[in-house]
Design an enzyme around this catalytic site. Structure first.
Site, mmCIF file in Angstrom:
data_model
loop_
_atom_site.group_PDB
_atom_site.id
_atom_site.type_symbol
_atom_site.label_atom_id
_atom_site.label_comp_id
_atom_site.label_asym_id
_atom_site.label_seq_id
_atom_site.Cartn_x
_atom_site.Cartn_y
_atom_site.Cartn_z
ATOM 1 N N CYS A 6 0.763 -0.988 -0.101
ATOM 2 C CA CYS A 6 0.039 0.226 0.259
ATOM 3 C C CYS A 6 0.986 1.190 0.059
ATOM 4 O O CYS A 6 1.739 1.364 0.727
ATOM 5 C CB CYS A 6 -0.704 0.045 1.397
ATOM 6 S SG CYS A 6 -1.783 1.447 1.411
ATOM 7 N N CYS A 38 -0.830 3.745 -6.529
ATOM 8 C CA CYS A 38 -1.806 3.096 -5.515
ATOM 9 C C CYS A 38 -1.973 1.688 -5.916
ATOM 10 O O CYS A 38 -1.976 1.579 -7.202
ATOM 11 C CB CYS A 38 -3.178 3.953 -5.490
ATOM 12 S SG CYS A 38 -4.567 3.147 -4.497
HETATM 13 N N1 DGL Z 1 -3.924 0.508 -2.290
HETATM 14 C C1 DGL Z 1 -3.791 1.642 -1.170
HETATM 15 C C2 DGL Z 1 -2.508 2.607 -1.900
HETATM 16 O O1 DGL Z 1 -1.777 1.711 -2.650
HETATM 17 C C3 DGL Z 1 -4.931 2.163 -1.198
HETATM 18 C C4 DGL Z 1 -4.944 3.265 -0.059
HETATM 19 C C5 DGL Z 1 -6.374 3.507 0.547
HETATM 20 O O2 DGL Z 1 -6.758 2.735 0.941
HETATM 21 O O3 DGL Z 1 -6.978 4.746 0.132
HETATM 22 O O4 DGL Z 1 -2.405 3.711 -1.422
#
Ligand code: DGL
Length: 264
Positions: free
Chosen positions: A74, A184
């Site tokens: 993440c 993301c």
């Molecule tokens: N997959 C997460 C990232 O890479 C999402 C973050 C979120 O939950 O806003 O930032």
């Protein structure tokens, strides 16, 4: 420590499955444990303290599963919480950051777009990346509110997510970006819809392979790689479990999934 211990991977939700895919391709002998913190997703619009608290709770869960390394799959949790996570454990902790360096290296127009959550783009870690690699090019950042939620709902190409993407991408296309960084881990699941909007002239970069290679290097340097064939397995956990969410995992991974609760 022994090489048979699993590698823990976590994200706020299903986005980190895009990283898990790369890890299992690069390290096919490893046991993997994936945790989605669905009860607290999305992280991107929460305070730094909330994101640190969520990340630590998940890491404690993974440490209790006896993992030999943790992959913070993440960008938001990496940029905001990785130093706090590293302070509570001695095992390797590998993060995911927007892949600005390779984007800068391959851009021909010198105009690079970054799609990420507001949390990632506002972090001091992102500022550092920008200072390091974004000086000689035009780096255009775009906070993509709403996209994580659409992927969590399984909407990868419907009218709502398509409209959101058009809104987020148009300002970048107006500035002639030729390279787009997916900052993301949820966004790789939108690549087809993104490409329909940008056309094939815009290169799309996501860091799955680079992260998997980094995990391999770290485990190798600690003599922790599992070289025994036929021992691989994947366990899936979420802080919020439902049949709908389990099916989401199955449709993103295209394989049967048993989804267990983390109990918190
Ligand atoms: N997959 C997460 C990232 O890479 C999402 C973050 C979120 O939950 O806003 O930032």
């Amino acid at each position: 420590m022994n090489t048979e211990q699993p590698i823990g991977i976590f994200d706020s939700g299903v986005g980190g499955l895009s990283i898990l895919e790369s890890i299992r391709q690069t390290l096919p002998n490893e046991k993997l444990i994936y945790v989605a913190d669905a009860a607290h997703a999305p992280y991107g619009n929460q305070t730094d303290q909330q994101i640190v608290d969520h990340s630590l709770r998940i890491c404690r869960f993974l440490l209790a599963q006896n993992v030999k390394a943790i992959v913070v799959a993440c960008n938001t949790a990496t940029t905001i919480a990785i130093s706090t996570i590293r302070a509570v454990t001695d095992i390797p902790v590998i993060g995911v950051e927007p892949a600005i360096k390779p984007a800068v290296e391959q851009s021909k127009t010198g105009v690079v777009g970054v799609l990420a959550t507001a949390g990632t783009l506002q972090s001091t870690q992102f500022e550092k990346l920008n200072d390091l690699y974004g000086q000689d090019i035009e780096l255009i950042t775009q906070p993509c509110n709403g996209l994580v939620e659409r992927v969590e709902m399984g909407d990868l190409n419907g009218p709502v997510v398509t409209k959101l993407l058009q809104q987020h991408l148009q300002p970048l296309l107006n500035r002639n970006v030729d390279t787009l960084v997916l900052g993301c881990t949820h966004y790789p699941f939108l690549i087809e819809t993104i490409t329909q909007i940008t056309g094939s002239g815009v290169a799309i970069i996501h860091p799955g392979k680079a992260v998997a290679k980094q995990v391999e290097r770290r485990l190798e340097s600690e003599s922790q790689l599992n070289v025994e064939p036929n021992r691989a397995s994947i366990l899936f956990f979420s802080s919020r479990v439902s049949e709908t969410y389990r099916l989401r995992f199955e449709s993103l991974l295209k394989q049967p999934v048993v989804l267990q609760g983390t109990g918190s």
